[in-house]
Design a protein around this motif. Structure first.
Motif, PDB file in Angstrom:
ATOM      1  N   LEU A 166       6.373  -2.042  -6.679  1.00  0.00           N
ATOM      2  CA  LEU A 166       5.085  -2.352  -7.594  1.00  0.00           C
ATOM      3  C   LEU A 166       5.255  -1.792  -8.996  1.00  0.00           C
ATOM      4  CD1 LEU A 166       2.230  -2.151  -5.253  1.00  0.00           C
ATOM      5  CD2 LEU A 166       2.800  -4.058  -6.274  1.00  0.00           C
ATOM      6  N   VAL A 167       5.747  -0.411  -9.199  1.00  0.00           N
ATOM      7  CA  VAL A 167       5.762   0.065 -10.431  1.00  0.00           C
ATOM      8  C   VAL A 167       7.056  -0.666 -11.101  1.00  0.00           C
ATOM      9  CG1 VAL A 167       6.631   2.091 -11.459  1.00  0.00           C
ATOM     10  CG2 VAL A 167       4.944   2.424  -9.694  1.00  0.00           C
ATOM     11  N   GLU A 168       8.102  -1.128 -10.274  1.00  0.00           N
ATOM     12  CA  GLU A 168       9.352  -1.750 -10.899  1.00  0.00           C
ATOM     13  C   GLU A 168       8.915  -3.291 -11.522  1.00  0.00           C
ATOM     14  OE1 GLU A 168      13.827  -3.072  -9.791  1.00  0.00           O
ATOM     15  OE2 GLU A 168      12.487  -2.075  -8.218  1.00  0.00           O
ATOM     16  N   ILE A 176       0.606   1.178 -12.334  1.00  0.00           N
ATOM     17  CA  ILE A 176       0.458   1.231 -10.815  1.00  0.00           C
ATOM     18  C   ILE A 176      -0.137   2.911 -10.577  1.00  0.00           C
ATOM     19  CG2 ILE A 176       1.468   0.908  -8.816  1.00  0.00           C
ATOM     20  CD1 ILE A 176       1.102  -1.514 -10.269  1.00  0.00           C
ATOM     21  N   MET A 177      -1.142   3.065  -9.757  1.00  0.00           N
ATOM     22  CA  MET A 177      -1.615   4.330  -9.772  1.00  0.00           C
ATOM     23  C   MET A 177      -1.598   4.670  -8.168  1.00  0.00           C
ATOM     24  SD  MET A 177      -4.968   6.360 -11.422  1.00  0.00           S
ATOM     25  CE  MET A 177      -6.032   5.031 -10.738  1.00  0.00           C
ATOM     26  N   PRO A 178      -0.707   5.384  -7.644  1.00  0.00           N
ATOM     27  CA  PRO A 178      -0.489   5.610  -6.230  1.00  0.00           C
ATOM     28  C   PRO A 178      -1.780   6.672  -5.815  1.00  0.00           C
ATOM     29  CG  PRO A 178       1.570   6.006  -7.237  1.00  0.00           C
ATOM     30  CD  PRO A 178       0.492   5.880  -8.408  1.00  0.00           C
ATOM     31  N   GLY A 179      -2.526   6.104  -4.720  1.00  0.00           N
ATOM     32  CA  GLY A 179      -3.728   7.051  -4.246  1.00  0.00           C
ATOM     33  C   GLY A 179      -3.855   6.722  -2.857  1.00  0.00           C
ATOM     34  N   LYS A 191       6.048  10.985  -6.909  1.00  0.00           N
ATOM     35  CA  LYS A 191       6.562  10.908  -8.306  1.00  0.00           C
ATOM     36  C   LYS A 191       8.139  10.501  -8.313  1.00  0.00           C
ATOM     37  CE  LYS A 191       6.903  13.269 -12.826  1.00  0.00           C
ATOM     38  NZ  LYS A 191       7.178  14.411 -13.221  1.00  0.00           N
ATOM     39  N   ALA A 192       8.922  11.237  -7.537  1.00  0.00           N
ATOM     40  CA  ALA A 192      10.507  11.027  -7.295  1.00  0.00           C
ATOM     41  C   ALA A 192      10.695   9.651  -7.008  1.00  0.00           C
ATOM     42  CB  ALA A 192      10.899  12.044  -6.536  1.00  0.00           C
ATOM     43  N   LYS A 193      10.052   9.081  -6.191  1.00  0.00           N
ATOM     44  CA  LYS A 193      10.436   7.936  -5.616  1.00  0.00           C
ATOM     45  C   LYS A 193       9.878   6.630  -6.415  1.00  0.00           C
ATOM     46  CE  LYS A 193      11.882   8.794  -0.848  1.00  0.00           C
ATOM     47  NZ  LYS A 193      12.243   8.020   0.423  1.00  0.00           N
ATOM     48  N   THR A 194       8.578   6.733  -6.831  1.00  0.00           N
ATOM     49  CA  THR A 194       7.769   5.663  -7.451  1.00  0.00           C
ATOM     50  C   THR A 194       8.217   5.629  -8.921  1.00  0.00           C
ATOM     51  OG1 THR A 194       5.931   6.687  -7.621  1.00  0.00           O
ATOM     52  CG2 THR A 194       6.106   5.698  -5.901  1.00  0.00           C
ATOM     53  N   LYS A 195       8.227   6.737  -9.480  1.00  0.00           N
ATOM     54  CA  LYS A 195       8.438   6.893 -11.234  1.00  0.00           C
ATOM     55  C   LYS A 195       6.895   6.482 -11.639  1.00  0.00           C
ATOM     56  CE  LYS A 195      12.849   7.868 -11.212  1.00  0.00           C
ATOM     57  NZ  LYS A 195      13.042   7.980  -9.704  1.00  0.00           N
ATOM     58  N   ALA A 196       5.800   6.544 -10.945  1.00  0.00           N
ATOM     59  CA  ALA A 196       4.727   6.060 -11.460  1.00  0.00           C
ATOM     60  C   ALA A 196       4.159   7.048 -12.483  1.00  0.00           C
ATOM     61  CB  ALA A 196       3.431   6.089 -10.369  1.00  0.00           C
ATOM     62  N   VAL A 197       3.269   6.791 -13.591  1.00  0.00           N
ATOM     63  CA  VAL A 197       2.684   7.680 -14.430  1.00  0.00           C
ATOM     64  C   VAL A 197       1.329   7.832 -14.349  1.00  0.00           C
ATOM     65  CG1 VAL A 197       4.509   6.421 -16.115  1.00  0.00           C
ATOM     66  CG2 VAL A 197       1.861   5.499 -16.124  1.00  0.00           C
ATOM     67  N   PHE A 198       0.518   7.697 -13.338  1.00  0.00           N
ATOM     68  CA  PHE A 198      -0.697   8.117 -13.477  1.00  0.00           C
ATOM     69  C   PHE A 198      -1.004   8.296 -11.722  1.00  0.00           C
ATOM     70  CE2 PHE A 198      -4.038   7.824 -16.639  1.00  0.00           C
ATOM     71  CZ  PHE A 198      -4.711   8.916 -16.331  1.00  0.00           C
ATOM     72  N   TYR A 199      -1.715   9.188 -11.099  1.00  0.00           N
ATOM     73  CA  TYR A 199      -1.731   9.411  -9.791  1.00  0.00           C
ATOM     74  C   TYR A 199      -3.135   9.816  -9.525  1.00  0.00           C
ATOM     75  CZ  TYR A 199       3.245   9.712  -9.722  1.00  0.00           C
ATOM     76  OH  TYR A 199       4.621   9.564  -9.603  1.00  0.00           O
ATOM     77  N   HIS A 200      -3.806   9.519  -8.288  1.00  0.00           N
ATOM     78  CA  HIS A 200      -5.076   9.583  -7.890  1.00  0.00           C
ATOM     79  C   HIS A 200      -5.444  10.342  -6.876  1.00  0.00           C
ATOM     80  CE1 HIS A 200      -9.391   7.564  -7.335  1.00  0.00           C
ATOM     81  NE2 HIS A 200      -8.916   7.808  -5.871  1.00  0.00           N
ATOM     82  N   SER A 201      -6.207  11.427  -6.686  1.00  0.00           N
ATOM     83  CA  SER A 201      -6.451  12.143  -5.601  1.00  0.00           C
ATOM     84  C   SER A 201      -7.782  12.682  -5.643  1.00  0.00           C
ATOM     85  CB  SER A 201      -5.563  13.502  -5.653  1.00  0.00           C
ATOM     86  OG  SER A 201      -5.885  14.409  -4.606  1.00  0.00           O
ATOM     87  N   SER A 202      -8.473  12.745  -4.450  1.00  0.00           N
ATOM     88  CA  SER A 202      -9.930  13.670  -4.559  1.00  0.00           C
ATOM     89  C   SER A 202      -9.698  15.076  -4.657  1.00  0.00           C
ATOM     90  CB  SER A 202     -10.851  13.291  -3.284  1.00  0.00           C
ATOM     91  OG  SER A 202     -10.086  13.814  -2.232  1.00  0.00           O
TER      92      SER A 202
END
Length: 223
Positions: A166-168, A176-179, A191-202
Motif C-alpha cells: 500500500l505504501v508503495e 498510509i498509517m500502520p495501526g 518501519k523497516a518493512k513498510t517505509k511508512a512515514v506515520f504510525y498509530h498506537s494507543s
C-alpha cells in the motif's frame, strides 16, 4: 530523510496530555475505546483542545459496529464535523462503507468536502474493503490525506506485507498509517518493512485506557 511521526489514539484528557509531553506528533481523539472509538462530545473535545497544542484529529463515528450508516447517522456525522470545526481541531477521522463492503463514494466525498480545509483520514473501515488498491485510488480522488490500516489483518504485524504494498502504491500521494497492535516492540519491524512515514498506537499497556508515557518515548525512539 524526514523522521517518521507518531499518532496516539486517546480516549481521555490524561492520555492526550501524556502524548503531548512525551513526544507524540498528533492525537487522535475518540470516545468509547471498547467500541473501537466513536465521536467524542463537544465539551470534552473543547477541554482537550485547550490543553493540547500538538495536532488534534477527531474521530467522527456515531456508534460502534459496522461502517454502514443510516441517513440519520450520516446527518449526525455532518453536524459533528461542522460543530467540531469551530474548536480549531486539526483534522477528522472517519470511513463509510456500503453493505457489500465497497466504499460509499457519495457520503465519504461529501464529508471530506464538508471538512475542508481540514484534512481527513480514512480509518480502519479500510480493512473491510474488498479491493484495497482500487479503493486506495478512490480515497485519493475523494481528497483523503491518510489511511489508517492494519493491512487487512487484526494487527499491523500480520498485515505488514499488504502495508508495504500500500505504501508503495500510494507513492506519496496519500499517507498510509500502520495501526492495530502497534507497540515499541514491533514498530521497528514495521518501519523497516513498510517505509511508512506515520504510525498509530494507543500506547496503552495492559488494562485501562491511559497511554503509557514510557511506551510513547520508546515508540518515538524507534522512529
Amino acid at each position: 530523510m524526514k523522521k517518521a511521526q507518531l499518532e496516539i489514539a486517546c480516549f481521555n484528557l490524561e492520555s492526550a496530555v501524556i502524548a503531548q509531553e512525551n513526544g507524540a506528533n498528533r492525537v487522535e481523539l475518540c470516545a468509547n475505546r471498547t467500541a473501537g472509538g466513536t465521536t467524542p462530545d463537544f465539551e470534552f473535545t473543547k477541554i482537550v483542545r485547550d490543553k493540547v497544542t500538538i495536532d488534534l484529529n477527531v474521530m467522527i463515528r456515531p456508534r460502534g459496529g459496522d461502517f454502514v450508516y443510516s441517513d440519520f447517522e450520516f446527518e449526525q456525522m455532518k453536524s459533528e464535523i461542522l460543530a467540531l470545526k469551530k474548536l480549531q481541531v486539526d483534522g477528522f477521522v472517519f470511513g463509510i462503507l456500503n453493505e457489500d463492503g465497497s466504499l460509499n463514494e457519495l457520503q465519504n466525498a461529501e464529508l471530506v468536502d464538508l471538512a475542508k480545509p481540514l484534512p481527513c483520514t480514512f480509518h480502519r473501515a479500510f480493512d473491510g474493503v474488498k479491493n484495497k488498491f482500487q479503493a486506495l485510488e478512490s480515497l485519493i480522488e475523494f481528497g483523503f490525506k491518510a489511511v489508517l490500516t492494519s493491512g487487512e489483518e487484526t494487527n499491523a504485524v500480520d498485515g505488514v506485507d499488504v502495508l508495504a504494498r500500500l505504501v508503495e502504491k500510494a507513492n506519496n500521494r496519500i499517507v498510509i498509517m500502520p495501526g492495530g497492535g502497534l507497540r515499541s516492540t514491533n514498530i521497528g519491524l514495521l518501519k523497516a518493512k513498510t517505509k511508512a512515514v506515520f504510525y498509530h498506537s494507543s500506547a496503552v499497556i495492559g488494562m485501562g485506557e491511559i497511554a503509557n508515557p514510557e511506551e510513547i518515548k520508546a515508540l518515538k525512539a524507534h522512529l
